[in-house]
Design an enzyme around this catalytic site. Structure first.
Site, PDB file in Angstrom:
ATOM      1  N   LYS A 204       0.628  -1.308  -0.004  1.00  0.00           N
ATOM      2  CA  LYS A 204      -0.023  -0.026  -0.112  1.00  0.00           C
ATOM      3  C   LYS A 204       0.798   1.558   0.162  1.00  0.00           C
ATOM      4  CE  LYS A 204      -4.502  -1.862   1.359  1.00  0.00           C
ATOM      5  NZ  LYS A 204      -5.332  -1.753   2.166  1.00  0.00           N
ATOM      6  N   ARG A 238      -3.587 -10.176   4.841  1.00  0.00           N
ATOM      7  CA  ARG A 238      -4.046  -9.961   3.378  1.00  0.00           C
ATOM      8  C   ARG A 238      -3.028  -9.583   2.449  1.00  0.00           C
ATOM      9  NH1 ARG A 238      -5.953  -6.281  -0.301  1.00  0.00           N
ATOM     10  NH2 ARG A 238      -7.525  -7.229  -1.693  1.00  0.00           N
TER      11      ARG A 238
END
Ligand code: 7PJ
Length: 271
Positions: A204, A238
């Protein structure tokens, strides 16, 4: 939890067939790497991304779910659409991963109709189209906690047992860099909600913002972030990079196990 994105490659004229085959091949790789569950998504929820129709999402994800059914790996479907949830459950998905936390009309009912699938309720401020415009909180940890508590209540009131739920603070979903790191540091605050915690930090922008690395070169940052999330109490991470994450977590588990053995030994010595 290994991430499988099923998004047609606009440069290939193979269309759905090509992206389906690619996603299945990638899923088989992640199974080889030791993923415990795969999360399959047909609609990008990255900041600024466009929505796709339920029909289009179904064309992307159902063939992949069907092709993976006989691998026996637990399959999660990353969707906010009730129609996709229902079809995915019928095709064998055992988890619904909803970045919208079952707030779409009909989503609570779609999940309540099946009595076994797990659900991940994620926090997001705004929508993927607008969420990064100007995220604002008085107290990020408190507000994420309160939101998740309300969604747990909404789910249980709709007939979804609490032991079917997982919660997620939604890193990057309507949050500034400071908000994201405050949440990571205080992730353990969410444990009191009494539901297992899932964290998605892999590759991210909050990671690239620190190191300056582009999205395809954030593996070290992603491993560090996954490990920190687990240290702070996450039960599921995840990730894109399954092998690297598992190896890092194996070291953490070895340390935890040695601590447990030490406690056992000192207890039996006293007896
Ligand atoms: C997350 C997700 C996350 C859950 C995405 C990306 C954006 N689902 N789907 N948690 N992120 N539960 O992977 O960069 O953080 S899509």
């Amino acid at each position: 939890m290994g991430i499988i994105n099923v998004t047609p490659d606009s440069f290939s004229d193979g269309g759905h067939y090509f992206s389906t085959q690619q996603a299945i091949a990638h899923a088989k790789n992640l199974i080889e790497e030791g993923a415990d569950i795969l999360d399959i998504g047909g609609e990008s929820t990255r900041p600024g991304s466009q929505q796709v129709s339920a029909d289009e999402e179904l064309k992307r994800v159902i063939p992949v779910l069907e092709a993976l059914a006989d691998t026996q790996i637990p399959l999660s479907i990353d969707t906010s659409k009730p129609a996709v949830m229902e079809r995915a459950i019928a095709a064998g998905a055992c988890m619904i991963n909803d970045v919208n936390a079952l707030r779409s009309p009909g989503a609570l009912e779609a999940v309540a109709h099946s009595n076994h699938v797990q659900v991940c309720l994620m926090h997001m401020q705004g929508t993927p189209q607008t969420m990064q415009a100007n995220p604002q909180y008085c107290d990020i940890v408190q507000e994420v906690n309160d939101f998740l508590q309300q969604r747990i209540q909404a789910a249980t009131a709709a007939g979804i047992a609490k032991n079917r739920l997982v919660i997620d603070p939604g890193f990057g979903f309507g949050k500034t860099l400071q908000h994201n790191y405050t949440l990571l540091n205080r992730l353990d605050r969410l444990l009191d909600l009494g539901v297992p915690l899932l964290a998605g930090l892999s590759r991210k922008s909050m990671l690239g913002a620190v190191t300056g690395n582009s999205v395809d070169h954030r593996i070290h940052e992603s491993i560090a972030a996954a490990l920190l999330a687990v240290v702070k109490g996450a039960k599921i991470v995840r990730v894109h990079d399954v092998t690297a994450t598992k190896e890092a977590l194996a070291i953490y588990n070895a340390m935890k196990n040695s601590a447990a053995q030490e406690t056992n030994a000192s207890t039996s010595n006293r007896n």
